[in-house]
Structures are given as structure tokens and as C-alpha cells.
Write a protein that holds these residues in place. Structure first.
Motif, PDB file in Angstrom:
ATOM      1  N   ASP A 163       4.613  -9.517  11.105  1.00 39.83           N
ATOM      2  CA  ASP A 163       3.636  -8.469  11.399  1.00 39.83           C
ATOM      3  C   ASP A 163       3.497  -7.473  10.246  1.00 39.83           C
ATOM      4  OD1 ASP A 163       1.649  -7.239  12.879  1.00 39.83           O
ATOM      5  OD2 ASP A 163       3.040  -5.968  13.998  1.00 39.83           O
ATOM      6  N   VAL A 164       3.298  -8.026   9.036  1.00 41.90           N
ATOM      7  CA  VAL A 164       3.046  -7.195   7.849  1.00 41.90           C
ATOM      8  C   VAL A 164       1.790  -7.712   7.148  1.00 41.90           C
ATOM      9  CG1 VAL A 164       5.474  -6.578   7.502  1.00 41.90           C
ATOM     10  CG2 VAL A 164       4.568  -8.626   6.367  1.00 41.90           C
ATOM     11  N   GLN A 165       1.212  -6.846   6.306  1.00 42.50           N
ATOM     12  CA  GLN A 165      -0.039  -7.193   5.616  1.00 42.50           C
ATOM     13  C   GLN A 165       0.190  -7.699   4.188  1.00 42.50           C
ATOM     14  OE1 GLN A 165      -3.084  -6.998   7.230  1.00 42.50           O
ATOM     15  NE2 GLN A 165      -1.792  -6.533   9.004  1.00 42.50           N
ATOM     16  N   GLU A 166       1.187  -7.142   3.514  1.00 40.25           N
ATOM     17  CA  GLU A 166       1.388  -7.424   2.083  1.00 40.25           C
ATOM     18  C   GLU A 166       2.564  -8.369   1.847  1.00 40.25           C
ATOM     19  OE1 GLU A 166      -0.732  -6.258  -0.124  1.00 40.25           O
ATOM     20  OE2 GLU A 166      -1.803  -5.124   1.423  1.00 40.25           O
ATOM     21  N   ASP A 167       2.446  -9.192   0.784  1.00 45.26           N
ATOM     22  CA  ASP A 167       3.556 -10.066   0.379  1.00 45.26           C
ATOM     23  C   ASP A 167       4.815  -9.238   0.135  1.00 45.26           C
ATOM     24  OD1 ASP A 167       1.411 -11.783   0.325  1.00 45.26           O
ATOM     25  OD2 ASP A 167       1.627 -12.362  -1.781  1.00 45.26           O
ATOM     26  N   SER A 168       4.616  -8.071  -0.502  1.00 44.30           N
ATOM     27  CA  SER A 168       5.749  -7.218  -0.895  1.00 44.30           C
ATOM     28  C   SER A 168       6.498  -6.637   0.303  1.00 44.30           C
ATOM     29  CB  SER A 168       5.266  -6.080  -1.800  1.00 44.30           C
ATOM     30  OG  SER A 168       4.277  -5.319  -1.135  1.00 44.30           O
ATOM     31  N   ALA A 169       5.897  -6.748   1.496  1.00 41.27           N
ATOM     32  CA  ALA A 169       6.553  -6.215   2.699  1.00 41.27           C
ATOM     33  C   ALA A 169       7.451  -7.252   3.379  1.00 41.27           C
ATOM     34  CB  ALA A 169       5.497  -5.718   3.687  1.00 41.27           C
TER      35      ALA A 169
END
Length: 247
Positions: A163-169
Motif C-alpha cells: 500500500d505505497v505509491q513509490e518504489d523508494s517506499a
């Protein structure tokens, strides 16, 4: 003629033999600039590779291993180490710059053991597993010809799961799953286990970079820009110890 030049051995003027990138790295090394240790496999080896039905000269890999040992001595890192692993980039470099036309592999040397060493050394487990994820994708694409979209699907699925939007998350746990799934994609594509031995990884990467010299992108680029054999005849391969901004 030597097949491999460590950066402190090469002549910065000899772009035809060492490629533009290799010659530049040799010149900067001689000027005592802070260049990560590495070596160049010459364009002559590339030509021999094609003359020999896309096989590396038998004498090349022993030379490569000697030069890997030199990088180990200069960096204090060790090939295939669980404590302080040596990782390298493998890059093309013809006499004339051909931006984006040939292939590069980063973080080569990572496997299930060395990723733990990078994690300990950097004190950043997420960084180590993200580096591993990037390596498997690049290697799969460049060496095995796996389409990027297959990796992208796995990454998007991982982001939805967490449930995250960015790869970095993506966290360490998610990245471990992504690495495992990426390797399965490669294994399904090739029918063989993803190579864990850094020396095998390196040999396959060298072949892939030489192979990219006659790849469609590179051939079309040379035709459109009138790059003839007397201007650039084959690519060199540059093997350079990784330097991480994150560290």
C-alpha cells in the motif's frame, strides 16, 4: 598485445584500443584523480569475440581474474565476500561515444550472501536489497533479454501489497520478495538457475556488452551517424568497482 589494462597501465590517448571511456579513466587515474579502481578489456578482444563465433578468447578470463584481485588489493574488499563484498559495474565504451546505445550492468557481484555483507557494511539493509533488486533486473534485461515490463509488473504488485505509491517506499521485506520473484522470471525465461557466482556473472556480462556492439540500436546509430570502422571498431568493456552515493 595485452587484452586487459588496469587503469594505471593504459594510455589515455589510445581511444581506438581502450575506447573513449577506458582511455579517459586511465588518463584520470594517471592524474591521481579519485577514480574507483578498475580495468579495461580492449576493443581487440571484442573483434576476436566476433571472429571466434561469439566466444571469448580462452586466455581472457584468467586475465580478468588477476585484475579483479588487483581491485581487491586496492579497495580492501573481497570478491564474493559475506563481510565486505567487492561489487563492480560493467560498461561498454567504444572509441566514439554512443550514448544509450550499448549496455551497462551495475552492482554485479551481488547474491544471497554478498547482499548480507553489503547490508552490514552500509548499515542500510533496505539499500542493500534495493541494489540487489536493481542488479537482477538489469542483468535479466541485458544478459538474458527479459522485457522490462515483466519486472515492472512484479514491482507494481509489491507496491499494491504494501500500500505505497513509490518504489523508494518499499521496505526490506517487500524488496526481498521482489528479488526472489525477479530471479524466478529470469529462470523461467532461460530455463537455468539465476547465476550466484560473481565470476560467472562477470563472464556473462562481458559477453553481453560485447554482444551489444552489434545490437540493433547500436548498428542503426552507427549507420545514421556515419560511424565507420576507421572511427570506431568494436567496444571495450570497463569493469569498475562500485562507488555508492548512498554510502
Amino acid at each position: 598485445m595485452k587484452q586487459v589494462y588496469f587503469f594505471d597501465e593504459g594510455d589515455g590517448k589510445n581511444k581506438k584500443l581502450l575506447g573513449g571511456k577506458g582511455a579517459g579513466l586511465c588518463e584520470m587515474t594517471k592524474l591521481k584523480l579519485p577514480v574507483p579502481p578498475g580495468f579495461t578489456i580492449t576493443t581487440e578482444v571484442c573483434k576476436e569475440y566476433y571472429k571466434n563465433n561469439k566466444k571469448l578468447p580462452k586466455t581472457l578470463i584468467p586475465e580478468v581474474k588477476k585484475n579483479i584481485a588487483k581491485i581487491e588489493n586496492k579497495t580492501g574488499k573481497r570478491w564474493n565476500s559475506k563481510e565486505n563484498p567487492l561489487l563492480v559495474s560493467v560498461r561498454s565504451g567504444a572509441a566514439l561515444s554512443m550514448p544509450g546505445m550499448m549496455d551497462t550492468i551495475l552492482n554485479l557481484g551481488l547474491n544471497d550472501d554478498t547482499v548480507e555483507g553489503l547490508s552490514k557494511k552500509s548499515n542500510k539493509p533496505r539499500f542493500a536489497w534495493d541494489s540487489y533488486r536493481r542488479f537482477v533486473q538489469l542483468f535479466g534485461k541485458v544478459v538474458f533479454g527479459v522485457e522490462d515490463k515483466k519486472f515492472d509488473e512484479i514491482l507494481e504488485h509489491a507496491k499494491r501489497n504494501q500500500d505505497v505509491q513509490e518504489d523508494s517506499a518499499l521496505n526490506e521485506t517487500s524488496l526481498k520478495t521482489v528479488v526472489s520473484e525477479y530471479k524466478k522470471i529470469c529462470e523461467k525465461h532461460t530455463g537455468i538457475k539465476f547465476p550466484s557466482d560473481p565470476s560467472e556473472q562477470l563472464e556473462l556480462a562481458i559477453k553481453a556488452v560485447f554482444g551489444s556492439w552489434m545490437g540493433e540500436r547500436a548498428v542503426v546509430y552507427r549507420e545514421k551517424n556515419n560511424v565507420t570502422i576507421d572511427i570506431a571498431d568494436g567496444t571495450a568493456v570497463n569493469v569498475v568497482s562500485m562507488a555508492f552515493g548512498d554510502m
